[in-house]
Design a protein around this motif. Sequence first.
Motif, mmCIF file in Angstrom:
data_model
loop_
_atom_site.group_PDB
_atom_site.id
_atom_site.type_symbol
_atom_site.label_atom_id
_atom_site.label_comp_id
_atom_site.label_asym_id
_atom_site.label_seq_id
_atom_site.Cartn_x
_atom_site.Cartn_y
_atom_site.Cartn_z
ATOM 1 N N PHE A 136 0.850 -1.190 0.000
ATOM 2 C CA PHE A 136 0.000 0.000 0.000
ATOM 3 C C PHE A 136 0.888 1.243 0.000
ATOM 4 C CE2 PHE A 136 -2.464 -3.416 2.016
ATOM 5 C CZ PHE A 136 -3.563 -3.437 1.169
ATOM 6 N N GLU A 137 0.392 2.349 0.545
ATOM 7 C CA GLU A 137 1.157 3.595 0.549
ATOM 8 C C GLU A 137 2.510 3.390 1.225
ATOM 9 O OE1 GLU A 137 0.242 7.423 2.928
ATOM 10 O OE2 GLU A 137 -0.744 7.709 0.992
ATOM 11 N N ALA A 138 3.548 4.009 0.664
ATOM 12 C CA ALA A 138 4.919 3.704 1.072
ATOM 13 C C ALA A 138 5.472 4.624 2.157
ATOM 14 C CB ALA A 138 5.836 3.763 -0.150
ATOM 15 N N ASP A 139 4.787 5.709 2.500
ATOM 16 C CA ASP A 139 5.370 6.706 3.407
ATOM 17 C C ASP A 139 5.855 6.106 4.726
ATOM 18 O OD1 ASP A 139 4.709 8.440 1.433
ATOM 19 O OD2 ASP A 139 3.413 9.728 2.640
ATOM 20 N N ALA A 140 5.004 5.302 5.362
ATOM 21 C CA ALA A 140 5.367 4.727 6.662
ATOM 22 C C ALA A 140 6.570 3.800 6.524
ATOM 23 C CB ALA A 140 4.178 3.976 7.257
ATOM 24 N N GLU A 141 6.623 3.043 5.440
ATOM 25 C CA GLU A 141 7.750 2.139 5.209
ATOM 26 C C GLU A 141 9.034 2.921 4.948
ATOM 27 O OE1 GLU A 141 10.079 -1.162 4.818
ATOM 28 O OE2 GLU A 141 8.042 -1.001 5.618
ATOM 29 N N ILE A 142 8.936 4.006 4.201
ATOM 30 C CA ILE A 142 10.106 4.846 3.926
ATOM 31 C C ILE A 142 10.685 5.383 5.232
ATOM 32 C CG2 ILE A 142 10.802 7.077 2.959
ATOM 33 C CD1 ILE A 142 8.902 6.500 0.608
ATOM 34 N N VAL A 143 9.823 5.867 6.119
ATOM 35 C CA VAL A 143 10.279 6.416 7.399
ATOM 36 C C VAL A 143 10.902 5.323 8.264
ATOM 37 C CG1 VAL A 143 9.508 7.441 9.572
ATOM 38 C CG2 VAL A 143 8.666 8.346 7.399
ATOM 39 N N ALA A 144 10.233 4.169 8.365
ATOM 40 C CA ALA A 144 10.751 3.080 9.199
ATOM 41 C C ALA A 144 12.113 2.610 8.700
ATOM 42 C CB ALA A 144 9.758 1.919 9.209
ATOM 43 N N MET A 145 12.252 2.474 7.386
ATOM 44 C CA MET A 145 13.514 2.014 6.816
ATOM 45 C C MET A 145 14.616 3.051 7.030
ATOM 46 S SD MET A 145 14.009 0.328 3.007
ATOM 47 C CE MET A 145 12.564 -0.725 3.183
ATOM 48 N N ALA A 146 14.277 4.330 6.897
ATOM 49 C CA ALA A 146 15.265 5.391 7.105
ATOM 50 C C ALA A 146 15.748 5.421 8.555
ATOM 51 C CB ALA A 146 14.670 6.741 6.716
ATOM 52 N N LYS A 147 14.843 5.161 9.494
ATOM 53 C CA LYS A 147 15.233 5.130 10.909
ATOM 54 C C LYS A 147 16.184 3.969 11.187
ATOM 55 C CE LYS A 147 11.072 7.348 12.780
ATOM 56 N NZ LYS A 147 9.810 7.136 13.550
ATOM 57 N N LEU A 148 15.883 2.803 10.631
ATOM 58 C CA LEU A 148 16.726 1.633 10.868
ATOM 59 C C LEU A 148 18.089 1.769 10.196
ATOM 60 C CD1 LEU A 148 14.100 -1.238 10.448
ATOM 61 C CD2 LEU A 148 15.209 -0.516 12.570
ATOM 62 N N LEU A 149 18.101 2.334 8.999
ATOM 63 C CA LEU A 149 19.349 2.462 8.247
ATOM 64 C C LEU A 149 20.088 3.758 8.558
ATOM 65 C CD1 LEU A 149 18.095 1.139 4.785
ATOM 66 C CD2 LEU A 149 19.469 -0.081 6.479
ATOM 67 N N LYS A 150 19.436 4.628 9.369
ATOM 68 C CA LYS A 150 20.044 5.905 9.779
ATOM 69 C C LYS A 150 20.518 6.703 8.561
ATOM 70 C CE LYS A 150 21.536 4.304 14.345
ATOM 71 N NZ LYS A 150 20.766 3.039 14.299
ATOM 72 N N CYS A 151 19.579 6.948 7.660
ATOM 73 C CA CYS A 151 19.924 7.641 6.423
ATOM 74 C C CYS A 151 18.809 8.604 6.030
ATOM 75 C CB CYS A 151 20.185 6.634 5.304
ATOM 76 S SG CYS A 151 18.719 5.723 4.777
ATOM 77 N N PRO A 152 19.075 9.522 5.105
ATOM 78 C CA PRO A 152 18.066 10.504 4.706
ATOM 79 C C PRO A 152 17.009 9.923 3.776
ATOM 80 C CG PRO A 152 20.288 11.173 4.007
ATOM 81 C CD PRO A 152 20.374 9.781 4.487
ATOM 82 N N VAL A 153 15.918 10.673 3.661
ATOM 83 C CA VAL A 153 14.830 10.367 2.735
ATOM 84 C C VAL A 153 14.815 11.430 1.646
ATOM 85 C CG1 VAL A 153 12.308 10.346 2.479
ATOM 86 C CG2 VAL A 153 13.387 9.172 4.417
ATOM 87 N N ILE A 154 14.602 11.005 0.402
ATOM 88 C CA ILE A 154 14.463 11.929 -0.723
ATOM 89 C C ILE A 154 13.069 11.761 -1.306
ATOM 90 C CG2 ILE A 154 15.262 12.500 -3.051
ATOM 91 C CD1 ILE A 154 18.046 11.647 -2.240
ATOM 92 N N SER A 155 12.320 12.856 -1.378
ATOM 93 C CA SER A 155 10.951 12.798 -1.882
ATOM 94 C C SER A 155 10.490 14.208 -2.225
ATOM 95 C CB SER A 155 10.026 12.163 -0.832
ATOM 96 O OG SER A 155 8.685 12.125 -1.290
ATOM 97 N N ARG A 156 9.177 14.335 -2.498
ATOM 98 C CA ARG A 156 8.552 15.656 -2.641
ATOM 99 C C ARG A 156 7.292 15.742 -1.785
ATOM 100 N NH1 ARG A 156 7.690 18.299 -8.305
ATOM 101 N NH2 ARG A 156 7.841 20.155 -7.010
ATOM 102 N N ASP A 157 7.077 14.771 -0.931
ATOM 103 C CA ASP A 157 5.855 14.676 -0.141
ATOM 104 C C ASP A 157 5.992 15.525 1.117
ATOM 105 O OD1 ASP A 157 3.631 13.892 1.376
ATOM 106 O OD2 ASP A 157 3.637 11.891 0.496
ATOM 107 N N SER A 158 5.049 16.433 1.325
ATOM 108 C CA SER A 158 5.118 17.332 2.480
ATOM 109 C C SER A 158 4.929 16.609 3.807
ATOM 110 C CB SER A 158 4.073 18.442 2.345
ATOM 111 O OG SER A 158 2.775 17.903 2.187
ATOM 112 N N ASP A 159 4.417 15.377 3.792
ATOM 113 C CA ASP A 159 4.281 14.621 5.043
ATOM 114 C C ASP A 159 5.626 14.439 5.741
ATOM 115 O OD1 ASP A 159 1.510 14.211 5.026
ATOM 116 O OD2 ASP A 159 1.688 12.520 3.655
#
Length: 420
Positions: A136-159
């Motif tokens: 489904f929508e990827a936002d929550a997965e993107i955040v969870a993965m970024a926290k575990l991998l300790k890395c930045p997120v690249i997007s255009r989503d204001s969330d």
Amino acid sequence: MGIPGLTSFIKNNSTQYFENHQLTDTLVIIDGYALTNFLYRMHENQTSAFGGDYDIMATVYIDFINLFLRCKVIPIFVFDGAYEQRKIETIINRMSQRIQLYGNQIKTSDCMPYFGSDILFDILNDMDIPHVNCDFEADAEIVAMAKLLKCPVISRDSDFYMNTVPYIPLDMITLDFKSTMINCRLYKVEKLLNEFGGLHTSYLPLIAALLGNDYIRQDTFSSLLRLRPGTFNCGLKLKRITEWLRRQKDINNALYNMTYNLPHSRDYVNNQIKNIMKEYKNTDSKYLTFVLQYKRMAKYQDGLKNYLKPNEKTILPLWLENNYRKGTINSEVMTILTLKKIFFKVQIEDYQKPPYYEVSFKILEVIFGLLIGKNYTVPTLGRKNGLNTVLYNEYNKESDLTNTQCISKYNFVPVKKYEE
């Protein structure tokens, strides 16, 4: 998608909330569909009305990936999956807007070619770049993965402005495909909170809910914040929101007071706020196990083995799941399986003639049969001949979605079921 008005507000005050940064020797999580649309709009040559441009898009995608690899940055692409029931109203409204926009005789807007994203999936698979198609929508997965991998997120989503993960908006990256470095600007949410009185980051989910998003209407809390309905001044809203939150005893007290005086939608809004809070706190990645299977991720496997879980269970049959995760099977398959509906992409075409997708109806009947069997009726939504008004009677707690412009509904009866 996201929080209306927030991106413009942040950009207008970018010197306060961003800091200069250089990407090197790191992982990054990239919002896949945000990237495809961003790069296409950067390089679109005013011919989108004719479709295609796939050769240009392929070159741009490859140059983008090679730039990151050359700078010792491993990109991990995460893509949205199926549409969700709670976003049906938003999806249909946007379909209607695009139909009206693309139906103008003078084409003033660009239109993403139908297979634009499929090209990126092909390239990612050919280059063995880590990527995954979510259910489904990827936002929550993107955040969870970024926290575990300790890395930045690249997007255009204001969330992502309402989260603690390091965030780099796509238009804050200097994209020089011949360069050996990636200069960008990194967003720090703490700077935003300090600007408005220094609230703790744990209040971010409530700020996001009070601002409004795809699930909570913008004017839901207008009375609470002493704002006129329809107020789009994001700076004023943030000021009122943070002032109100500072007067609350704690988060639970704030949550209670937010929904106490709401009318009929109280339960719905309360559930949406709890979903936002749950996603904000989540550090469990559903698809990290799949991503770590790529060769480029080998050196990270030992350090993350304690966080790994069995692959997320899905309703997809085994013969389909791996291809779906890699993007060789379109995410519309998941929408068919979960919502029992299909939404046809809006394209620029002659609106006085039948929609482009009608020629595929017989093929779709077979596909539906393979996926869900012949005992279901599958409604499909897309453009109707001309720009006539039709009704869409899908029930929704927030709206009955009647009087939706230009959307036509067809019912399919699948012809057979796949048997292994």
